[in-house]
Design an enzyme around this catalytic site. Sequence first.
Site, PDB file in Angstrom:
ATOM      1  CE  LYS A   1     -52.563  -8.750  13.867  1.00 38.04           C
ATOM      2  NZ  LYS A   1     -52.380  -7.547  14.704  1.00 38.04           N
TER       3      LYS A   1
ATOM      4  NE  ARG B   1     -56.910   3.221  20.993  1.00 36.02           N
ATOM      5  CZ  ARG B   1     -56.866   2.220  20.117  1.00 36.02           C
ATOM      6  NH1 ARG B   1     -56.689   0.971  20.523  1.00 36.02           N
ATOM      7  NH2 ARG B   1     -56.963   2.475  18.833  1.00 36.02           N
TER       8      ARG B   1
ATOM      9  CD  GLN C   1     -50.478  -2.375  23.056  1.00 39.77           C
ATOM     10  OE1 GLN C   1     -51.216  -1.898  23.914  1.00 39.77           O
ATOM     11  NE2 GLN C   1     -49.782  -1.631  22.226  1.00 39.77           N
TER      12      GLN C   1
ATOM     13  CG  MET D   1     -58.074  -6.817  24.842  1.00 44.72           C
ATOM     14  SD  MET D   1     -59.619  -5.932  24.539  1.00 44.72           S
ATOM     15  CE  MET D   1     -59.020  -4.312  24.159  1.00 44.72           C
ATOM     16  N   GLY D   2     -56.282  -8.703  20.870  1.00 49.81           N
ATOM     17  CA  GLY D   2     -55.181  -8.716  19.903  1.00 49.81           C
ATOM     18  C   GLY D   2     -55.622  -8.656  18.450  1.00 49.81           C
TER      19      GLY D   2
ATOM     20  CE  LYS E   1     -53.920   5.230  16.996  1.00 50.35           C
ATOM     21  NZ  LYS E   1     -53.667   4.292  18.121  1.00 50.35           N
TER      22      LYS E   1
HETATM   23  P1  NAD Z   1     -45.755  -7.707  20.931  1.00 48.13           P
HETATM   24  O1  NAD Z   1     -44.977  -7.983  19.691  1.00 48.13           O
HETATM   25  O2  NAD Z   1     -45.108  -6.958  22.037  1.00 48.13           O
HETATM   26  O3  NAD Z   1     -46.302  -9.092  21.545  1.00 48.13           O
HETATM   27  C1  NAD Z   1     -46.877 -10.077  20.701  1.00 48.13           C
HETATM   28  C2  NAD Z   1     -47.518 -11.167  21.544  1.00 48.13           C
HETATM   29  O4  NAD Z   1     -48.097 -12.134  20.655  1.00 48.13           O
HETATM   30  C3  NAD Z   1     -46.535 -11.922  22.422  1.00 48.13           C
HETATM   31  O5  NAD Z   1     -47.194 -12.344  23.608  1.00 48.13           O
HETATM   32  C4  NAD Z   1     -46.184 -13.129  21.543  1.00 48.13           C
HETATM   33  O6  NAD Z   1     -45.690 -14.228  22.278  1.00 48.13           O
HETATM   34  C5  NAD Z   1     -47.549 -13.431  20.951  1.00 48.13           C
HETATM   35  N1  NAD Z   1     -47.484 -14.223  19.731  1.00 48.13           N
HETATM   36  C6  NAD Z   1     -46.677 -14.013  18.648  1.00 48.13           C
HETATM   37  N2  NAD Z   1     -46.900 -14.967  17.726  1.00 48.13           N
HETATM   38  C7  NAD Z   1     -47.868 -15.795  18.240  1.00 48.13           C
HETATM   39  C8  NAD Z   1     -48.529 -16.963  17.770  1.00 48.13           C
HETATM   40  N3  NAD Z   1     -48.255 -17.483  16.580  1.00 48.13           N
HETATM   41  N4  NAD Z   1     -49.467 -17.549  18.571  1.00 48.13           N
HETATM   42  C9  NAD Z   1     -49.780 -17.020  19.781  1.00 48.13           C
HETATM   43  N5  NAD Z   1     -49.172 -15.913  20.276  1.00 48.13           N
HETATM   44  C10 NAD Z   1     -48.238 -15.320  19.508  1.00 48.13           C
HETATM   45  O7  NAD Z   1     -47.087  -6.981  20.433  1.00 48.13           O
HETATM   46  P2  NAD Z   1     -48.046  -6.013  21.249  1.00 48.13           P
HETATM   47  O8  NAD Z   1     -47.633  -4.609  21.009  1.00 48.13           O
HETATM   48  O9  NAD Z   1     -48.199  -6.515  22.631  1.00 48.13           O
HETATM   49  O10 NAD Z   1     -49.420  -6.206  20.443  1.00 48.13           O
HETATM   50  C11 NAD Z   1     -50.153  -7.413  20.548  1.00 48.13           C
HETATM   51  C12 NAD Z   1     -51.342  -7.379  19.613  1.00 48.13           C
HETATM   52  O11 NAD Z   1     -52.257  -6.365  20.019  1.00 48.13           O
HETATM   53  C13 NAD Z   1     -51.014  -7.058  18.149  1.00 48.13           C
HETATM   54  O12 NAD Z   1     -51.725  -7.977  17.334  1.00 48.13           O
HETATM   55  C14 NAD Z   1     -51.550  -5.653  17.945  1.00 48.13           C
HETATM   56  O13 NAD Z   1     -51.924  -5.409  16.619  1.00 48.13           O
HETATM   57  C15 NAD Z   1     -52.738  -5.682  18.882  1.00 48.13           C
HETATM   58  N6  NAD Z   1     -53.243  -4.369  19.308  1.00 48.13           N
HETATM   59  C16 NAD Z   1     -54.589  -4.219  19.407  1.00 48.13           C
HETATM   60  C17 NAD Z   1     -55.114  -3.005  19.818  1.00 48.13           C
HETATM   61  C18 NAD Z   1     -56.598  -2.844  19.961  1.00 48.13           C
HETATM   62  O14 NAD Z   1     -57.067  -1.721  20.140  1.00 48.13           O
HETATM   63  N7  NAD Z   1     -57.360  -3.893  19.948  1.00 48.13           N
HETATM   64  C19 NAD Z   1     -54.265  -1.935  20.123  1.00 48.13           C
HETATM   65  C20 NAD Z   1     -52.885  -2.126  20.060  1.00 48.13           C
HETATM   66  C21 NAD Z   1     -52.381  -3.365  19.650  1.00 48.13           C
END
Ligand code: NAD
Length: 321
Positions: free
Chosen positions: A226, A111, A139, A219-220, A67
Amino acid sequence: MYIVPEALIADLVSREASFEAVEQVFAAMASKDAYNFPVVREAIGHEDALYGFKGGFDRVGGSLGLKAGGYWPHNLEKRGLINHQSTVFLFDPDTGKVHAMVGGNLLTALRTAAASSVSIKHLARADAKVMGMVGAGHQATFQLRAALEQRSFEKVIGWNYHPEMLPNIEKVANEAGVPFEAVDLPGMQEADVIISITSAFAPSLMADHVSPGTHLACMGTDTKGKQEVEAALLARAKVFTDEVAQSVSIGEAQHAVASGLIAQSDVVEIGAVINGTHPGRTSDDDITLFDGTGVGLQDLAVASRVVALAIERGVAIEVEF
Ligand code: NAD
Protein backbone atom coordinates in the site's frame (compact mmCIF):
# COMPACT_ATOMS: atom_id res chain seq x y z
CA MET A 1 -14.30 -12.18 33.36
CA TYR A 2 -16.15 -9.19 31.95
CA ILE A 3 -17.80 -8.83 28.57
CA VAL A 4 -18.33 -5.41 26.99
CA PRO A 5 -20.34 -5.86 23.78
CA GLU A 6 -19.85 -3.71 20.69
CA ALA A 7 -23.22 -2.01 21.19
CA LEU A 8 -22.08 -0.48 24.51
CA ILE A 9 -18.79 0.97 23.28
CA ALA A 10 -20.12 4.23 21.81
CA ASP A 11 -21.57 5.30 25.17
CA LEU A 12 -18.47 4.28 27.11
CA VAL A 13 -15.52 5.75 25.30
CA SER A 14 -14.92 9.38 24.37
CA ARG A 15 -12.44 10.82 21.89
CA GLU A 16 -10.61 12.40 24.85
CA ALA A 17 -10.22 9.06 26.66
CA SER A 18 -9.02 7.36 23.46
CA PHE A 19 -6.52 10.16 22.92
CA GLU A 20 -5.11 9.92 26.45
CA ALA A 21 -4.84 6.12 26.24
CA VAL A 22 -3.00 6.19 22.90
CA GLU A 23 -0.68 9.04 23.92
CA GLN A 24 0.24 7.13 27.10
CA VAL A 25 0.95 3.88 25.28
CA PHE A 26 3.07 5.55 22.57
CA ALA A 27 5.13 7.09 25.38
CA ALA A 28 5.47 3.69 27.10
CA MET A 29 6.59 2.07 23.82
CA ALA A 30 9.37 4.64 23.38
CA SER A 31 10.60 4.17 26.94
CA LYS A 32 10.57 0.39 26.36
CA ASP A 33 7.92 -0.15 29.04
CA ALA A 34 5.53 -1.55 26.44
CA TYR A 35 6.06 -3.71 23.39
CA ASN A 36 4.02 -5.22 20.59
CA PHE A 37 4.19 -8.91 19.75
CA PRO A 38 4.82 -10.01 16.15
CA VAL A 39 1.66 -9.59 14.09
CA VAL A 40 -0.06 -12.67 12.67
CA ARG A 41 -2.09 -12.09 9.50
CA GLU A 42 -3.36 -15.00 7.42
CA ALA A 43 -5.49 -15.49 4.32
CA ILE A 44 -7.51 -18.39 5.76
CA GLY A 45 -8.75 -19.76 2.42
CA HIS A 46 -12.40 -19.33 3.43
CA GLU A 47 -14.76 -16.50 2.45
CA ASP A 48 -11.66 -14.69 1.06
CA ALA A 49 -11.07 -13.59 4.65
CA LEU A 50 -7.89 -12.09 6.13
CA TYR A 51 -7.64 -12.97 9.82
CA GLY A 52 -4.99 -12.22 12.41
CA PHE A 53 -3.83 -11.15 15.85
CA LYS A 54 -2.19 -7.99 17.12
CA GLY A 55 -1.04 -8.22 20.73
CA GLY A 56 1.29 -6.71 23.26
CA PHE A 57 2.06 -5.85 26.86
CA ASP A 58 2.18 -2.43 28.49
CA ARG A 59 3.83 -2.68 31.90
CA VAL A 60 2.93 0.93 32.78
CA GLY A 61 -0.70 0.89 31.64
CA GLY A 62 -1.07 -2.72 32.86
CA SER A 63 -2.64 -4.03 29.64
CA LEU A 64 -1.84 -7.47 28.28
CA GLY A 65 -3.76 -9.11 25.47
CA LEU A 66 -4.60 -9.12 21.81
CA LYS A 67 -7.02 -7.98 19.16
CA ALA A 68 -8.26 -10.83 16.99
CA GLY A 69 -10.07 -10.18 13.76
CA GLY A 70 -9.72 -9.10 10.19
CA TYR A 71 -11.54 -8.46 6.96
CA TRP A 72 -14.41 -10.52 5.50
CA PRO A 73 -15.06 -8.91 2.09
CA HIS A 74 -18.48 -10.54 1.49
CA ASN A 75 -20.08 -9.81 4.87
CA LEU A 76 -22.03 -6.76 3.79
CA GLU A 77 -23.49 -8.09 0.57
CA LYS A 78 -24.19 -11.64 1.89
CA ARG A 79 -25.19 -11.03 5.50
CA GLY A 80 -25.65 -7.30 6.10
CA LEU A 81 -22.66 -7.32 8.49
CA ILE A 82 -19.71 -4.92 8.32
CA ASN A 83 -16.66 -6.32 6.56
CA HIS A 84 -14.10 -5.42 9.29
CA GLN A 85 -14.67 -7.57 12.40
CA SER A 86 -12.55 -7.56 15.54
CA THR A 87 -12.65 -8.43 19.24
CA VAL A 88 -10.18 -7.48 21.98
CA PHE A 89 -9.19 -9.95 24.72
CA LEU A 90 -7.50 -8.61 27.87
CA PHE A 91 -5.62 -10.74 30.41
CA ASP A 92 -4.53 -10.09 34.00
CA PRO A 93 -0.74 -9.53 33.71
CA ASP A 94 -0.24 -10.83 37.27
CA THR A 95 -1.99 -14.19 36.80
CA GLY A 96 -2.59 -14.79 33.09
CA LYS A 97 -6.31 -15.17 33.79
CA VAL A 98 -8.61 -13.75 31.13
CA HIS A 99 -9.98 -10.37 32.28
CA ALA A 100 -12.27 -9.14 29.53
CA MET A 101 -13.66 -9.54 26.03
CA VAL A 102 -14.48 -6.26 24.30
CA GLY A 103 -16.08 -5.40 20.93
CA GLY A 104 -13.25 -4.04 18.77
CA ASN A 105 -14.88 -2.44 15.75
CA LEU A 106 -15.61 1.09 16.97
CA LEU A 107 -12.49 0.93 19.16
CA THR A 108 -10.36 0.48 16.03
CA ALA A 109 -11.68 3.68 14.47
CA LEU A 110 -11.28 5.62 17.73
CA ARG A 111 -7.74 4.45 18.43
CA THR A 112 -6.68 5.11 14.83
CA ALA A 113 -8.11 8.63 14.96
CA ALA A 114 -6.44 9.15 18.33
CA ALA A 115 -3.05 8.24 16.82
CA SER A 116 -3.16 10.94 14.13
CA SER A 117 -4.47 13.41 16.73
CA VAL A 118 -1.55 12.65 19.05
CA SER A 119 0.78 13.33 16.11
CA ILE A 120 -0.94 16.66 15.39
CA LYS A 121 -0.70 17.70 19.04
CA HIS A 122 3.03 17.01 19.18
CA LEU A 123 4.19 17.84 15.64
CA ALA A 124 1.90 20.35 13.89
CA ARG A 125 2.60 24.09 14.04
CA ALA A 126 0.68 25.77 16.87
CA ASP A 127 -0.80 28.28 14.38
CA ALA A 128 -2.17 25.63 11.95
CA LYS A 129 -5.40 26.93 10.37
CA VAL A 130 -6.16 24.77 7.31
CA MET A 131 -6.87 21.06 7.74
CA GLY A 132 -6.45 18.90 4.61
CA MET A 133 -8.04 15.47 4.10
CA VAL A 134 -7.01 12.90 1.49
CA GLY A 135 -9.65 10.18 1.80
CA ALA A 136 -13.35 10.26 2.63
CA GLY A 137 -14.24 6.71 3.68
CA HIS A 138 -15.28 5.21 7.02
CA GLN A 139 -12.06 5.98 8.91
CA ALA A 140 -11.73 9.47 7.42
CA THR A 141 -14.80 10.73 9.29
CA PHE A 142 -13.35 9.65 12.66
CA GLN A 143 -9.93 11.04 11.73
CA LEU A 144 -11.27 14.46 10.83
CA ARG A 145 -13.57 14.76 13.85
CA ALA A 146 -10.69 14.05 16.24
CA ALA A 147 -8.14 16.21 14.37
CA LEU A 148 -10.36 19.29 14.51
CA GLU A 149 -9.99 19.27 18.32
CA GLN A 150 -6.21 19.69 18.18
CA ARG A 151 -5.87 23.20 16.70
CA SER A 152 -8.11 26.22 15.93
CA PHE A 153 -8.77 25.16 12.35
CA GLU A 154 -10.64 27.70 10.22
CA LYS A 155 -11.17 25.58 7.11
CA VAL A 156 -11.14 21.96 5.95
CA ILE A 157 -10.05 21.17 2.41
CA GLY A 158 -10.53 17.68 0.98
CA TRP A 159 -9.64 15.51 -1.98
CA ASN A 160 -10.80 11.95 -2.61
CA TYR A 161 -10.15 9.44 -5.39
CA HIS A 162 -13.93 8.88 -5.46
CA PRO A 163 -15.23 12.48 -5.34
CA GLU A 164 -18.80 11.32 -4.67
CA MET A 165 -17.66 10.33 -1.15
CA LEU A 166 -16.52 13.86 -0.19
CA PRO A 167 -19.88 14.75 1.46
CA ASN A 168 -18.93 12.23 4.21
CA ILE A 169 -16.17 14.53 5.43
CA GLU A 170 -17.95 17.78 4.50
CA LYS A 171 -20.68 16.74 6.97
CA VAL A 172 -18.14 16.17 9.76
CA ALA A 173 -16.46 19.55 9.13
CA ASN A 174 -19.77 21.39 9.09
CA GLU A 175 -21.00 19.65 12.25
CA ALA A 176 -17.84 20.92 13.95
CA GLY A 177 -18.63 24.42 12.65
CA VAL A 178 -15.77 24.54 10.13
CA PRO A 179 -16.32 25.35 6.42
CA PHE A 180 -15.35 22.72 3.84
CA GLU A 181 -13.92 23.09 0.35
CA ALA A 182 -13.19 20.36 -2.22
CA VAL A 183 -9.79 20.87 -3.88
CA ASP A 184 -7.56 19.17 -6.44
CA LEU A 185 -4.33 17.61 -5.18
CA PRO A 186 -2.10 20.68 -5.84
CA GLY A 187 -4.67 22.59 -3.76
CA MET A 188 -3.34 20.70 -0.72
CA GLN A 189 -0.46 23.22 -0.70
CA GLU A 190 -2.81 25.43 1.33
CA ALA A 191 -3.04 22.88 4.17
CA ASP A 192 -1.09 23.23 7.44
CA VAL A 193 -2.03 19.68 8.48
CA ILE A 194 -2.90 16.80 6.11
CA ILE A 195 -4.33 13.40 7.03
CA SER A 196 -4.28 10.69 4.36
CA ILE A 197 -6.50 7.68 5.08
CA THR A 198 -7.14 5.65 1.95
CA SER A 199 -6.73 2.05 0.81
CA ALA A 200 -4.52 3.08 -2.13
CA PHE A 201 -1.67 1.01 -3.58
CA ALA A 202 -0.18 3.97 -5.49
CA PRO A 203 0.63 7.47 -4.28
CA SER A 204 -1.86 10.32 -4.76
CA LEU A 205 -0.16 13.08 -2.76
CA MET A 206 3.14 14.12 -4.37
CA ALA A 207 6.05 15.93 -2.72
CA ASP A 208 5.24 19.18 -4.55
CA HIS A 209 1.62 19.13 -3.29
CA VAL A 210 2.89 19.85 0.25
CA SER A 211 4.14 23.23 1.53
CA PRO A 212 6.99 23.79 3.99
CA GLY A 213 5.73 23.77 7.58
CA THR A 214 3.03 21.16 6.99
CA HIS A 215 2.39 18.21 9.28
CA LEU A 216 1.15 15.02 7.58
CA ALA A 217 -0.40 11.99 9.23
CA CYS A 218 -0.33 9.06 6.77
CA MET A 219 -2.80 6.60 8.27
CA GLY A 220 -3.99 4.34 5.45
CA THR A 221 -0.86 2.30 4.69
CA ASP A 222 -0.86 -0.73 7.00
CA THR A 223 0.10 -3.53 4.60
CA LYS A 224 2.99 -4.36 2.30
CA GLY A 225 2.41 -2.74 -1.09
CA LYS A 226 0.00 0.00 0.00
CA GLN A 227 1.11 3.60 -0.58
CA GLU A 228 -0.55 7.01 -0.21
CA VAL A 229 2.21 9.60 -0.70
CA GLU A 230 5.21 9.93 -2.99
CA ALA A 231 8.33 8.40 -1.41
CA ALA A 232 10.25 11.63 -2.18
CA LEU A 233 8.02 13.39 0.35
CA LEU A 234 9.50 11.28 3.15
CA ALA A 235 12.98 12.39 2.06
CA ARG A 236 11.85 16.03 2.46
CA ALA A 237 10.25 15.37 5.85
CA LYS A 238 11.17 14.56 9.42
CA VAL A 239 9.57 11.10 9.71
CA PHE A 240 7.89 9.80 12.87
CA THR A 241 5.89 6.65 13.49
CA ASP A 242 4.11 4.55 16.10
CA GLU A 243 6.56 1.62 15.69
CA VAL A 244 9.68 1.67 13.53
CA ALA A 245 9.59 -2.06 12.63
CA GLN A 246 6.07 -1.71 11.20
CA SER A 247 6.75 1.64 9.55
CA VAL A 248 9.59 0.30 7.41
CA SER A 249 7.91 -3.02 6.56
CA ILE A 250 4.15 -2.36 6.20
CA GLY A 251 3.85 1.41 6.67
CA GLU A 252 4.30 4.41 4.39
CA ALA A 253 8.08 4.40 4.99
CA GLN A 254 8.45 0.94 3.36
CA HIS A 255 8.81 2.56 -0.09
CA ALA A 256 11.24 5.36 0.85
CA VAL A 257 13.44 2.88 2.75
CA ALA A 258 13.33 0.25 -0.03
CA SER A 259 14.35 2.82 -2.62
CA GLY A 260 17.16 4.17 -0.42
CA LEU A 261 15.66 7.67 -0.05
CA ILE A 262 15.72 7.38 3.74
CA ALA A 263 17.25 4.90 6.20
CA GLN A 264 15.41 3.02 8.94
CA SER A 265 17.42 5.14 11.41
CA ASP A 266 15.72 8.29 10.04
CA VAL A 267 12.35 7.07 11.38
CA VAL A 268 11.66 8.14 14.98
CA GLU A 269 9.03 6.82 17.39
CA ILE A 270 6.55 9.55 18.25
CA GLY A 271 6.77 8.39 21.86
CA ALA A 272 10.25 9.92 21.97
CA VAL A 273 8.71 13.32 21.20
CA ILE A 274 5.98 12.76 23.80
CA ASN A 275 8.64 11.82 26.39
CA GLY A 276 10.79 14.85 25.47
CA THR A 277 13.77 12.76 24.38
CA HIS A 278 13.46 13.92 20.74
CA PRO A 279 12.77 17.57 19.83
CA GLY A 280 10.23 16.76 17.08
CA ARG A 281 9.55 19.87 14.94
CA THR A 282 12.36 22.41 15.33
CA SER A 283 11.37 24.99 12.70
CA ASP A 284 8.16 26.44 11.26
CA ASP A 285 9.44 25.31 7.86
CA ASP A 286 9.90 21.64 8.80
CA ILE A 287 7.64 19.15 7.08
CA THR A 288 6.79 16.52 9.70
CA LEU A 289 5.25 13.18 8.69
CA PHE A 290 3.68 10.65 11.04
CA ASP A 291 3.48 7.13 9.60
CA GLY A 292 0.58 5.63 11.58
CA THR A 293 0.67 1.89 10.98
CA GLY A 294 -1.62 0.80 13.84
CA VAL A 295 -0.29 -1.32 16.72
CA GLY A 296 -2.03 -3.80 19.00
CA LEU A 297 -1.09 -1.80 22.10
CA GLN A 298 -3.35 1.03 20.92
CA ASP A 299 -6.31 -1.37 20.93
CA LEU A 300 -5.42 -2.75 24.35
CA ALA A 301 -4.96 0.72 25.84
CA VAL A 302 -8.37 1.95 24.71
CA ALA A 303 -10.08 -1.37 25.53
CA SER A 304 -8.66 -1.27 29.08
CA ARG A 305 -10.25 2.17 29.62
CA VAL A 306 -13.55 0.89 28.25
CA VAL A 307 -13.60 -2.10 30.61
CA ALA A 308 -12.76 0.05 33.64
CA LEU A 309 -15.57 2.46 32.75
CA ALA A 310 -18.05 -0.33 32.04
CA ILE A 311 -17.32 -1.88 35.47
CA GLU A 312 -17.59 1.53 37.17
CA ARG A 313 -20.97 2.20 35.54
CA GLY A 314 -22.25 -1.32 36.23
CA VAL A 315 -22.83 -2.19 32.58
CA ALA A 316 -20.05 -4.77 32.07
CA ILE A 317 -21.45 -8.30 31.86
CA GLU A 318 -19.67 -10.47 34.46
CA VAL A 319 -19.36 -14.22 33.84
CA GLU A 320 -17.69 -17.00 35.83
CA PHE A 321 -14.88 -18.41 33.71
P1 NAD B 1 -13.10 2.72 3.16
O1 NAD B 1 -13.30 1.59 2.21
O2 NAD B 1 -14.26 3.22 3.94
O3 NAD B 1 -12.48 3.98 2.37
C1 NAD B 1 -11.41 3.80 1.45
C2 NAD B 1 -10.86 5.15 1.03
O4 NAD B 1 -9.78 4.92 0.11
C3 NAD B 1 -11.87 6.02 0.30
O5 NAD B 1 -11.58 7.39 0.58
C4 NAD B 1 -11.57 5.70 -1.17
O6 NAD B 1 -12.00 6.71 -2.06
C5 NAD B 1 -10.06 5.62 -1.12
N1 NAD B 1 -9.49 4.88 -2.24
C6 NAD B 1 -9.88 3.67 -2.72
N2 NAD B 1 -9.12 3.32 -3.77
C7 NAD B 1 -8.22 4.34 -3.96
C8 NAD B 1 -7.16 4.59 -4.88
N3 NAD B 1 -6.86 3.71 -5.83
N4 NAD B 1 -6.45 5.75 -4.77
C9 NAD B 1 -6.73 6.64 -3.79
N5 NAD B 1 -7.73 6.46 -2.89
C10 NAD B 1 -8.45 5.33 -2.98
O7 NAD B 1 -11.91 2.27 4.12
P2 NAD B 1 -11.58 2.77 5.58
O8 NAD B 1 -12.22 1.86 6.56
O9 NAD B 1 -11.80 4.23 5.67
O10 NAD B 1 -10.00 2.45 5.66
C11 NAD B 1 -9.08 3.23 4.92
C12 NAD B 1 -7.68 2.66 5.08
O11 NAD B 1 -7.26 2.78 6.43
C13 NAD B 1 -7.54 1.17 4.74
O12 NAD B 1 -6.39 1.01 3.94
C14 NAD B 1 -7.34 0.50 6.09
O13 NAD B 1 -6.60 -0.68 5.99
C15 NAD B 1 -6.59 1.59 6.82
N6 NAD B 1 -6.62 1.51 8.29
C16 NAD B 1 -5.48 1.83 8.95
C17 NAD B 1 -5.45 1.77 10.34
C18 NAD B 1 -4.21 2.16 11.08
O14 NAD B 1 -4.13 1.93 12.28
N7 NAD B 1 -3.25 2.77 10.45
C19 NAD B 1 -6.60 1.39 11.05
C20 NAD B 1 -7.77 1.11 10.35
C21 NAD B 1 -7.77 1.18 8.95
